[in-house]
Design a protein around this motif. Structure first.
Motif, PDB file in Angstrom:
ATOM      1  N   MET A   1       0.864  -1.198   0.071  1.00 18.25           N
ATOM      2  CA  MET A   1      -0.176   0.143   0.032  1.00 18.25           C
ATOM      3  C   MET A   1       0.959   1.118  -0.145  1.00 18.25           C
ATOM      4  O   MET A   1       0.573   2.227  -0.640  1.00 18.25           O
ATOM      5  CB  MET A   1      -0.809   0.001   0.988  1.00 18.25           C
ATOM      6  CG  MET A   1      -1.990   0.990   1.187  1.00 18.25           C
ATOM      7  SD  MET A   1      -3.010   0.756  -0.156  1.00 18.25           S
ATOM      8  CE  MET A   1      -4.308   1.856   0.509  1.00 18.25           C
ATOM      9  N   PRO A   2       1.920   1.308   0.776  1.00 17.38           N
ATOM     10  CA  PRO A   2       2.526   2.537   0.667  1.00 17.38           C
ATOM     11  C   PRO A   2       3.292   2.740  -0.765  1.00 17.38           C
ATOM     12  O   PRO A   2       3.425   3.867  -1.084  1.00 17.38           O
ATOM     13  CB  PRO A   2       3.933   2.429   1.809  1.00 17.38           C
ATOM     14  CG  PRO A   2       3.398   1.363   2.730  1.00 17.38           C
ATOM     15  CD  PRO A   2       2.343   0.367   1.878  1.00 17.38           C
ATOM     16  N   GLU A   3       3.551   1.740  -1.467  1.00 11.27           N
ATOM     17  CA  GLU A   3       4.096   1.885  -2.693  1.00 11.27           C
ATOM     18  C   GLU A   3       3.261   2.470  -3.758  1.00 11.27           C
ATOM     19  O   GLU A   3       3.579   3.215  -4.563  1.00 11.27           O
ATOM     20  CB  GLU A   3       4.642   0.538  -3.266  1.00 11.27           C
ATOM     21  CG  GLU A   3       5.886  -0.155  -2.719  1.00 11.27           C
ATOM     22  CD  GLU A   3       5.255  -0.866  -1.271  1.00 11.27           C
ATOM     23  OE1 GLU A   3       4.117  -1.545  -1.212  1.00 11.27           O
ATOM     24  OE2 GLU A   3       6.069  -1.279  -0.571  1.00 11.27           O
ATOM     25  N   LEU A   4       1.953   2.137  -3.669  1.00  7.87           N
ATOM     26  CA  LEU A   4       0.956   2.674  -4.327  1.00  7.87           C
ATOM     27  C   LEU A   4       0.673   4.230  -3.891  1.00  7.87           C
ATOM     28  O   LEU A   4       0.618   4.919  -5.052  1.00  7.87           O
ATOM     29  CB  LEU A   4      -0.380   1.709  -4.099  1.00  7.87           C
ATOM     30  CG  LEU A   4      -1.522   2.367  -4.749  1.00  7.87           C
ATOM     31  CD1 LEU A   4      -1.396   2.260  -6.515  1.00  7.87           C
ATOM     32  CD2 LEU A   4      -2.894   1.496  -4.497  1.00  7.87           C
ATOM     33  N   ILE A   5       0.788   4.538  -2.887  1.00  4.93           N
ATOM     34  CA  ILE A   5       0.654   5.853  -2.447  1.00  4.93           C
ATOM     35  C   ILE A   5       1.766   6.531  -3.121  1.00  4.93           C
ATOM     36  O   ILE A   5       1.548   7.594  -3.677  1.00  4.93           O
ATOM     37  CB  ILE A   5       0.666   6.060  -1.021  1.00  4.93           C
ATOM     38  CG1 ILE A   5      -0.973   5.427  -0.565  1.00  4.93           C
ATOM     39  CG2 ILE A   5       0.544   7.522  -0.711  1.00  4.93           C
ATOM     40  CD1 ILE A   5      -1.124   5.637   1.026  1.00  4.93           C
ATOM     41  N   ALA A   6       3.017   6.237  -2.794  1.00  3.10           N
ATOM     42  CA  ALA A   6       4.253   7.014  -3.272  1.00  3.10           C
ATOM     43  C   ALA A   6       4.026   6.950  -5.032  1.00  3.10           C
ATOM     44  O   ALA A   6       4.712   7.882  -5.778  1.00  3.10           O
ATOM     45  CB  ALA A   6       5.219   6.188  -2.833  1.00  3.10           C
ATOM     46  N   ALA A   7       3.702   5.899  -5.612  1.00  7.60           N
ATOM     47  CA  ALA A   7       3.731   5.777  -7.027  1.00  7.60           C
ATOM     48  C   ALA A   7       2.456   7.051  -7.349  1.00  7.60           C
ATOM     49  O   ALA A   7       2.852   7.718  -8.375  1.00  7.60           O
ATOM     50  CB  ALA A   7       3.241   4.539  -7.547  1.00  7.60           C
ATOM     51  N   LEU A   8       1.442   6.972  -6.583  1.00  9.51           N
ATOM     52  CA  LEU A   8       0.362   8.199  -6.997  1.00  9.51           C
ATOM     53  C   LEU A   8       0.700   9.397  -6.613  1.00  9.51           C
ATOM     54  O   LEU A   8       0.397  10.455  -7.501  1.00  9.51           O
ATOM     55  CB  LEU A   8      -0.678   7.717  -6.128  1.00  9.51           C
ATOM     56  CG  LEU A   8      -1.995   8.715  -6.431  1.00  9.51           C
ATOM     57  CD1 LEU A   8      -2.735   8.456  -7.899  1.00  9.51           C
ATOM     58  CD2 LEU A   8      -3.037   8.367  -5.402  1.00  9.51           C
ATOM     59  N   PHE A   9       1.690   9.636  -5.664  1.00 12.59           N
ATOM     60  CA  PHE A   9       2.133  11.010  -5.490  1.00 12.59           C
ATOM     61  C   PHE A   9       2.904  11.389  -6.459  1.00 12.59           C
ATOM     62  O   PHE A   9       3.086  12.593  -6.987  1.00 12.59           O
ATOM     63  CB  PHE A   9       2.873  10.834  -4.108  1.00 12.59           C
ATOM     64  CG  PHE A   9       3.452  12.208  -3.679  1.00 12.59           C
ATOM     65  CD1 PHE A   9       2.817  13.445  -3.193  1.00 12.59           C
ATOM     66  CD2 PHE A   9       4.855  12.396  -3.750  1.00 12.59           C
ATOM     67  CE1 PHE A   9       3.205  14.630  -2.774  1.00 12.59           C
ATOM     68  CE2 PHE A   9       5.370  13.571  -3.280  1.00 12.59           C
ATOM     69  CZ  PHE A   9       4.585  14.580  -2.970  1.00 12.59           C
ATOM     70  N   THR A  10       4.043  10.515  -6.899  1.00 12.84           N
ATOM     71  CA  THR A  10       4.864  10.653  -8.106  1.00 12.84           C
ATOM     72  C   THR A  10       4.146  11.268  -9.109  1.00 12.84           C
ATOM     73  O   THR A  10       4.770  12.236 -10.025  1.00 12.84           O
ATOM     74  CB  THR A  10       5.887   9.498  -8.094  1.00 12.84           C
ATOM     75  OG1 THR A  10       6.649   9.268  -6.925  1.00 12.84           O
ATOM     76  CG2 THR A  10       6.984   9.960  -9.337  1.00 12.84           C
ATOM     77  N   LEU A  11       3.069  10.414  -9.365  1.00 13.51           N
ATOM     78  CA  LEU A  11       2.643  10.783 -10.843  1.00 13.51           C
ATOM     79  C   LEU A  11       1.838  12.161 -10.701  1.00 13.51           C
ATOM     80  O   LEU A  11       1.896  12.740 -11.762  1.00 13.51           O
ATOM     81  CB  LEU A  11       1.415   9.860 -11.130  1.00 13.51           C
ATOM     82  CG  LEU A  11       0.515   9.777 -12.205  1.00 13.51           C
ATOM     83  CD1 LEU A  11       1.399   9.467 -13.496  1.00 13.51           C
ATOM     84  CD2 LEU A  11      -0.863   8.674 -12.580  1.00 13.51           C
ATOM     85  N   ALA A  13       2.883  14.798  -8.877  1.00 13.31           N
ATOM     86  CA  ALA A  13       3.950  15.745  -9.133  1.00 13.31           C
ATOM     87  C   ALA A  13       4.513  15.805 -10.413  1.00 13.31           C
ATOM     88  O   ALA A  13       4.710  16.933 -10.637  1.00 13.31           O
ATOM     89  CB  ALA A  13       5.215  15.194  -8.114  1.00 13.31           C
ATOM     90  N   GLN A  14       4.337  14.663 -11.122  1.00 15.54           N
ATOM     91  CA  GLN A  14       4.870  14.903 -12.728  1.00 15.54           C
ATOM     92  C   GLN A  14       4.004  15.539 -13.606  1.00 15.54           C
ATOM     93  O   GLN A  14       4.186  16.440 -14.242  1.00 15.54           O
ATOM     94  CB  GLN A  14       5.237  13.558 -13.190  1.00 15.54           C
ATOM     95  CG  GLN A  14       6.525  13.015 -12.521  1.00 15.54           C
ATOM     96  CD  GLN A  14       6.828  11.567 -13.196  1.00 15.54           C
ATOM     97  OE1 GLN A  14       5.896  10.769 -13.897  1.00 15.54           O
ATOM     98  NE2 GLN A  14       7.867  11.051 -12.822  1.00 15.54           N
ATOM     99  N   ALA A  15       2.663  15.369 -13.074  1.00 11.01           N
ATOM    100  CA  ALA A  15       1.504  16.078 -13.732  1.00 11.01           C
ATOM    101  C   ALA A  15       1.494  17.414 -13.420  1.00 11.01           C
ATOM    102  O   ALA A  15       1.401  18.415 -14.477  1.00 11.01           O
ATOM    103  CB  ALA A  15       0.370  15.446 -13.461  1.00 11.01           C
ATOM    104  N   ALA A  16       1.798  17.831 -12.355  1.00 12.82           N
ATOM    105  CA  ALA A  16       1.838  19.254 -11.811  1.00 12.82           C
ATOM    106  C   ALA A  16       3.010  20.045 -12.588  1.00 12.82           C
ATOM    107  O   ALA A  16       2.836  21.199 -12.859  1.00 12.82           O
ATOM    108  CB  ALA A  16       1.867  19.522 -10.448  1.00 12.82           C
ATOM    109  N   ALA A  17       4.099  19.109 -12.619  1.00 11.67           N
ATOM    110  CA  ALA A  17       5.286  19.796 -13.222  1.00 11.67           C
ATOM    111  C   ALA A  17       5.176  20.180 -14.684  1.00 11.67           C
ATOM    112  O   ALA A  17       5.596  20.823 -15.289  1.00 11.67           O
ATOM    113  CB  ALA A  17       6.621  19.056 -13.132  1.00 11.67           C
ATOM    114  N   ALA A  18       4.304  19.107 -15.287  1.00 13.26           N
ATOM    115  CA  ALA A  18       3.978  19.432 -16.839  1.00 13.26           C
ATOM    116  C   ALA A  18       3.316  20.549 -17.074  1.00 13.26           C
ATOM    117  O   ALA A  18       3.357  20.947 -18.276  1.00 13.26           O
ATOM    118  CB  ALA A  18       3.371  18.000 -17.377  1.00 13.26           C
TER     119      ALA A  18
END
Length: 132
Positions: A1-11, A13-18
């Motif tokens: 579950m923590p990996e899923l939250i980290a992956a979602l957070f990364t996604l 963050a990348q969308a916001a940067a784009a």
């Protein structure tokens, strides 16, 4: 579950940067200038200019002030950092290059060059041609 939250957070963050907020603000300002000019309000259009008389043949950043509603008055050049505006008489300009960020125009003799955003180019050219 923590990996899923980290992956979602990364996604996220990348969308916001784009999404570049500066580009969104500039677009909104361009649309406002176009609408204001269509309503008969004088507007200042950001551009780069190289002209023998106005900029001593060097590229300068600044603004062209377009008269209200078109050719009701003179076009004025405001150089960045300059204390006053100068009346700007332009010879006929022809397009020489374009991309998604700018359109470049040049006079036949090469003494004047103007670069501005493609969205505002038709409005500026219409005013310059009407004043010629």
């Amino acid at each position: 579950m923590p990996e899923l939250i980290a992956a979602l957070f990364t996604l996220l963050a990348q969308a916001a940067a784009a999404v570049n907020p500066a580009l969104l603000v500039r677009r909104r300002r361009r649309l406002r200038r176009l609408a204001d000019h269509a309503r008969g309000i004088a507007v200042r259009v950001p551009c780069d200019l190289r002209d023998r008389g106005l900029t001593a043949g060097r590229w300068c950043e600044g603004h062209l002030e377009l008269p209200p509603g078109g050719a009701a008055g003179p076009v004025r050049w405001y150089a960045e950092g300059a204390p006053a505006a100068l009346p700007a008489g332009f010879p006929p300009l022809e397009p020489v290059s374009a991309d998604e960020l700018s359109v470049a125009f040049r006079s036949e003799d090469g003494a004047t060059e103007l670069r501005l955003h493609p969205d505002e180019a038709p409005m500026v050219l219409r005013v310059l041609r009407a004043g010629a």
